[in-house]
Design a protein around this motif. Structure first.
Motif, short mmCIF file in Angstrom:
data_model
loop_
_atom_site.label_atom_id
_atom_site.label_comp_id
_atom_site.label_asym_id
_atom_site.label_seq_id
_atom_site.Cartn_x
_atom_site.Cartn_y
_atom_site.Cartn_z
N GLN A 1 0.82 -1.22 0.00
CA GLN A 1 0.00 0.00 0.00
C GLN A 1 0.85 1.26 0.00
OE1 GLN A 1 0.24 -2.16 2.45
NE2 GLN A 1 0.66 -1.10 4.38
N TRP A 2 2.09 1.19 0.50
CA TRP A 2 2.88 2.42 0.57
C TRP A 2 3.26 2.88 -0.84
CZ3 TRP A 2 7.76 4.19 -0.68
CH2 TRP A 2 8.72 3.25 -1.07
N LEU A 3 3.64 1.95 -1.70
CA LEU A 3 3.99 2.33 -3.07
C LEU A 3 2.74 2.65 -3.88
CD1 LEU A 3 6.14 2.82 -5.15
CD2 LEU A 3 6.22 0.36 -5.60
N ALA A 4 1.66 1.91 -3.63
CA ALA A 4 0.40 2.19 -4.32
C ALA A 4 -0.08 3.61 -4.00
CB ALA A 4 -0.66 1.17 -3.91
N SER A 5 0.12 4.04 -2.75
CA SER A 5 -0.26 5.40 -2.35
C SER A 5 0.53 6.44 -3.13
CB SER A 5 -0.04 5.57 -0.85
OG SER A 5 -0.23 6.91 -0.45
N VAL A 6 1.80 6.18 -3.34
CA VAL A 6 2.64 7.13 -4.09
C VAL A 6 2.21 7.16 -5.56
CG1 VAL A 6 4.99 7.70 -4.78
CG2 VAL A 6 4.57 6.75 -2.51
N LEU A 7 1.90 6.00 -6.12
CA LEU A 7 1.52 5.93 -7.53
C LEU A 7 0.19 6.61 -7.81
CD1 LEU A 7 2.56 2.25 -8.35
CD2 LEU A 7 3.69 4.35 -9.10
N SER A 8 -0.60 6.86 -6.78
CA SER A 8 -1.90 7.53 -6.97
C SER A 8 -1.75 9.05 -7.05
CB SER A 8 -2.85 7.16 -5.83
OG SER A 8 -2.37 7.68 -4.58
N THR A 9 -0.52 9.57 -6.96
CA THR A 9 -0.29 11.01 -7.09
C THR A 9 -0.83 11.51 -8.42
OG1 THR A 9 1.73 10.83 -5.75
CG2 THR A 9 1.49 12.80 -7.12
N PRO A 10 -1.60 12.59 -8.44
CA PRO A 10 -2.18 13.09 -9.69
C PRO A 10 -1.09 13.46 -10.71
CG PRO A 10 -3.26 14.10 -7.80
CD PRO A 10 -2.06 13.36 -7.26
N ASP A 11 -1.39 13.21 -11.98
CA ASP A 11 -0.53 13.60 -13.10
C ASP A 11 0.87 13.01 -12.99
OD1 ASP A 11 -2.58 15.29 -14.12
OD2 ASP A 11 -1.98 16.84 -12.71
N LEU A 12 0.97 11.82 -12.39
CA LEU A 12 2.28 11.20 -12.20
C LEU A 12 2.58 10.26 -13.36
CD1 LEU A 12 4.73 10.65 -10.30
CD2 LEU A 12 3.42 8.69 -9.42
N ARG A 13 3.81 10.33 -13.85
CA ARG A 13 4.30 9.37 -14.82
C ARG A 13 5.38 8.54 -14.14
NH1 ARG A 13 6.80 10.57 -20.87
NH2 ARG A 13 7.57 8.46 -21.27
N ALA A 14 5.12 7.24 -13.98
CA ALA A 14 6.06 6.34 -13.32
C ALA A 14 6.79 5.53 -14.38
CB ALA A 14 5.34 5.42 -12.35
N MET A 15 8.11 5.64 -14.41
CA MET A 15 8.87 5.04 -15.49
C MET A 15 10.08 4.27 -14.96
SD MET A 15 10.91 8.36 -17.09
CE MET A 15 9.41 9.12 -17.71
N SER A 16 10.65 3.48 -15.84
CA SER A 16 11.87 2.74 -15.50
C SER A 16 13.09 3.64 -15.70
CB SER A 16 11.99 1.51 -16.40
OG SER A 16 12.18 1.92 -17.76
N ALA A 17 14.23 3.15 -15.23
CA ALA A 17 15.46 3.91 -15.39
C ALA A 17 15.84 4.05 -16.87
CB ALA A 17 16.60 3.23 -14.62
#
Length: 298
Positions: free
Chosen positions: A247-263
């Motif tokens: 849930q801690w990482l899921a909470s961060v991923l719910s940030t609005p307008d966030l693009r989560a990418m690999s290195a």
């Protein structure tokens, strides 16, 4: 730096053309890495499936138990697992990357770890994060990694939960820099990791839950600051700990307008940005620019 640029721009007859620090259309960028630390296939693939299901990609950094120091405290007896080729293929098919997370006893172990993992997986190992407190010499580690083809080192922990000292390695800023001293430049970019869940490695479940909540809060606060500065946040999450408290990482991923990418996605943007050129223009004249993929003017 932002205030300096504002002061400089205010003193000029027209604004300076500047490149954005994030890919076109991205309001906030989270670069995700995941130190394997001897976690088994099931934990890595479960984390990979969850991230891919949310449209997020990560770079899984693998530890080879046959090279360097003995397996660390995450291994409670028995043989430390090596990621199977089947699990590696599954992660790659989901859009994730693979790199290395050496645990060296000597500097020779760094290059050996990169070479062995690359040969076993038949992949170039472009990314590395090193075990905390195992940085040997100022330039020795990045030099050994660069010699084996590593393009970006992601060391540097700047956030902890307060129960132990924060641990840091030489770094530059929130954007990648080439590590160097007065006499030498190593051909490898260093991108500091801003948020790291290393300090979750405790055995008390109540402490784990509390630390996970604190980490999520710290990561979201860091993203708020980074959004204003148009720089990325690099976040490292261990699959073992993600399996306990996803849930801690899921909470961060719910940030609005966030693009989560690999290195690798972040490195691709960085290299395009470094290759882009913005010619000087007279005040009032339209500025033309040769820009790479995902690069835009401010």
């Amino acid at each position: 730096m932002a205030r300096l640029m504002e002061t400089l721009t205010a003193s000029l007859p027209c604004a300076l053309p500047r490149l954005r620090g994030l890919p076109t259309g991205a309001r906030a960028v989270l670069v995700i890495t995941a130190d394997q630390d001897y976690a088994d296939d099931a934990k890595l693939t479960a984390m990979g499936e969850t991230l891919a299901g949310r449209g997020a990609h990560a770079t899984f950094l693998l530890t080879e138990p046959s090279v360097g120091r003995r397996p660390d405290l995450n291994v409670r007896g028995g043989a430390a697992p090596t990621l199977s080729l089947e699990a590696a293929d599954a992660l790659l098919a989901q859009g994730h990357d693979l790199g290395v997370h050496p645990f060296p006893a000597a500097i020779e172990d760094v290059g050996a770890h990169v070479a062995l993992t690359g040969r076993r997986l038949s992949l170039p190992m472009l990314f590395a994060r090193d075990h905390h407190l195992r940085w040997i010499g100022r330039l020795d580690v990045p030099r050994a990694e660069a010699a084996r083809g590593v393009a970006m080192n992601l060391d540097y922990m700047a956030v902890c939960d307060g129960r132990r000292p924060c641990v840091g390695f030489p770094g530059g800023s929130s954007v990648p820099v080439m590590i160097a001293d007065d006499d030498d430049r190593v051909p490898i970019l260093q991108q500091p990791t801003a948020v790291d869940d290393f300090s979750l490695r405790v055995n008390d479940y109540a402490q784990l839950a509390g630390a996970a909540t604190a980490l999520a809060s710290a990561a979201r606060e860091t993203l708020t600051v980074a959004r204003a500065a148009e720089v990325p946040v690099v976040l490292n999450a261990h699959p073992t700990l993600y399996a306990f408290a996803p849930q801690w990482l899921a909470s961060v991923l719910s940030t609005p307008d966030l693009r989560a990418m690999s290195a690798s996605e972040w490195l691709s943007f960085v290299l395009h940005r470094r290759a882009s050129r913005v010619p000087a223009a007279r005040c009032g004249a339209r500025v033309a620019a040769t820009l790479g993929d995902g690069v835009a003017l401010r």
